[in-house]
Scaffold this motif. Sequence first.
Motif, PDB file in Angstrom:
ATOM      1  N   THR A  52       6.667   7.736   2.132  1.00  0.00           N
ATOM      2  CA  THR A  52       5.467   7.232   2.792  1.00  0.00           C
ATOM      3  C   THR A  52       5.836   6.362   3.981  1.00  0.00           C
ATOM      4  O   THR A  52       6.841   5.651   3.975  1.00  0.00           O
ATOM      5  N   ARG A 112       3.762   4.583   7.838  1.00  0.00           N
ATOM      6  CA  ARG A 112       2.629   4.503   8.756  1.00  0.00           C
ATOM      7  C   ARG A 112       3.185   4.885  10.125  1.00  0.00           C
ATOM      8  O   ARG A 112       3.768   4.061  10.819  1.00  0.00           O
ATOM      9  N   VAL A 144       0.836  -1.205   0.000  1.00  0.00           N
ATOM     10  CA  VAL A 144       0.000   0.000   0.000  1.00  0.00           C
ATOM     11  C   VAL A 144       0.869   1.253   0.000  1.00  0.00           C
ATOM     12  O   VAL A 144       0.619   2.209  -0.745  1.00  0.00           O
ATOM     13  N   LYS A 160       1.891   6.704  -6.884  1.00  0.00           N
ATOM     14  CA  LYS A 160       0.745   7.497  -7.331  1.00  0.00           C
ATOM     15  C   LYS A 160       0.907   8.975  -6.961  1.00  0.00           C
ATOM     16  O   LYS A 160       0.668   9.873  -7.783  1.00  0.00           O
ATOM     17  N   THR A 184      -4.670   4.323   7.281  1.00  0.00           N
ATOM     18  CA  THR A 184      -4.157   5.691   7.365  1.00  0.00           C
ATOM     19  C   THR A 184      -2.642   5.647   7.293  1.00  0.00           C
ATOM     20  O   THR A 184      -2.002   4.857   7.991  1.00  0.00           O
ATOM     21  N   GLU A 193       2.712   1.543  -3.559  1.00  0.00           N
ATOM     22  CA  GLU A 193       1.832   1.924  -4.667  1.00  0.00           C
ATOM     23  C   GLU A 193       1.317   3.349  -4.516  1.00  0.00           C
ATOM     24  O   GLU A 193       1.188   4.076  -5.510  1.00  0.00           O
ATOM     25  N   ASN A 194       1.048   3.761  -3.283  1.00  0.00           N
ATOM     26  CA  ASN A 194       0.583   5.131  -3.075  1.00  0.00           C
ATOM     27  C   ASN A 194       1.705   6.145  -3.221  1.00  0.00           C
ATOM     28  O   ASN A 194       1.461   7.269  -3.675  1.00  0.00           O
ATOM     29  N   LYS A 216      -2.853  10.603   4.871  1.00  0.00           N
ATOM     30  CA  LYS A 216      -3.544  10.079   3.709  1.00  0.00           C
ATOM     31  C   LYS A 216      -4.352   8.847   4.112  1.00  0.00           C
ATOM     32  O   LYS A 216      -4.062   8.196   5.109  1.00  0.00           O
ATOM     33  N   GLN A 217      -5.346   8.551   3.324  1.00  0.00           N
ATOM     34  CA  GLN A 217      -6.191   7.397   3.606  1.00  0.00           C
ATOM     35  C   GLN A 217      -6.299   6.522   2.366  1.00  0.00           C
ATOM     36  O   GLN A 217      -6.553   7.023   1.261  1.00  0.00           O
ATOM     37  N   TYR A 218      -6.089   5.237   2.561  1.00  0.00           N
ATOM     38  CA  TYR A 218      -6.326   4.269   1.488  1.00  0.00           C
ATOM     39  C   TYR A 218      -7.190   3.163   2.071  1.00  0.00           C
ATOM     40  O   TYR A 218      -6.743   2.379   2.892  1.00  0.00           O
ATOM     41  N   ARG A 219      -8.473   3.158   1.656  1.00  0.00           N
ATOM     42  CA  ARG A 219      -9.446   2.239   2.246  1.00  0.00           C
ATOM     43  C   ARG A 219      -9.446   2.415   3.761  1.00  0.00           C
ATOM     44  O   ARG A 219      -9.689   3.498   4.242  1.00  0.00           O
TER      45      ARG A 219
END
Length: 210
Positions: free
Chosen positions: A152, A154, A32, A39, A200, A35-36, A194-197
Amino acid sequence: MWAEKLRSQLGRPTWSIGGWLVSRFFIKRNRVLEENAVKLCDIQPGDTVLEVGHGPGLGLQSAAKLLTDPKGRLIGVDYSEYMHGKASELLKEHLASGKLTLHLCDVAALPLEDDSVDKVFHCNCYYFWPDLRKGASELHRVMKPGAVMLTTLRLEMVSYMASKQVMPKDNWRPDLYMAALRDSGFIDVRMEDKQYRSITFQAIYATALK
């Protein structure tokens, strides 16, 4: 002892059971973030793109799909021989075509020309740099004026692991990393949630000023 061993494998996985387990962890938990990061970098078809600490190659695999122009180039660096080998196997077609180049090296000593890179990304990486300032300065050197770098992580997970002494010293702290970026000539350095599904995560942006 276990924290020290885990910290060592996370920072520089080896050809071992520990390295294999860390590789599986990267594939499952980092996808995640990888890939983010790709993007959010806003990669253009003809860009030259660099990933630092590429691990098994998931982010490079995603970025390669966006470099549709023949001029598009992809570069990966990692100082783990194990991760270098894993990425080389996963991305052997891109290596053979010349679109991708992989370097086994330290972020503080990149075998790249000055002002040669359009976009940089890395995931769960900077905490393991021996010297944040040296790493940031070297990345600034190879980036073109106005080039963007995207990081990125977490933060909740990273801070928890730091509390268990898995992270090296205080390098995991975003404020220290961002200060090293500013000191090295980056501007517009900021961190956004940011949020992906249901996940966070945090994205740290920086632009190379020259």
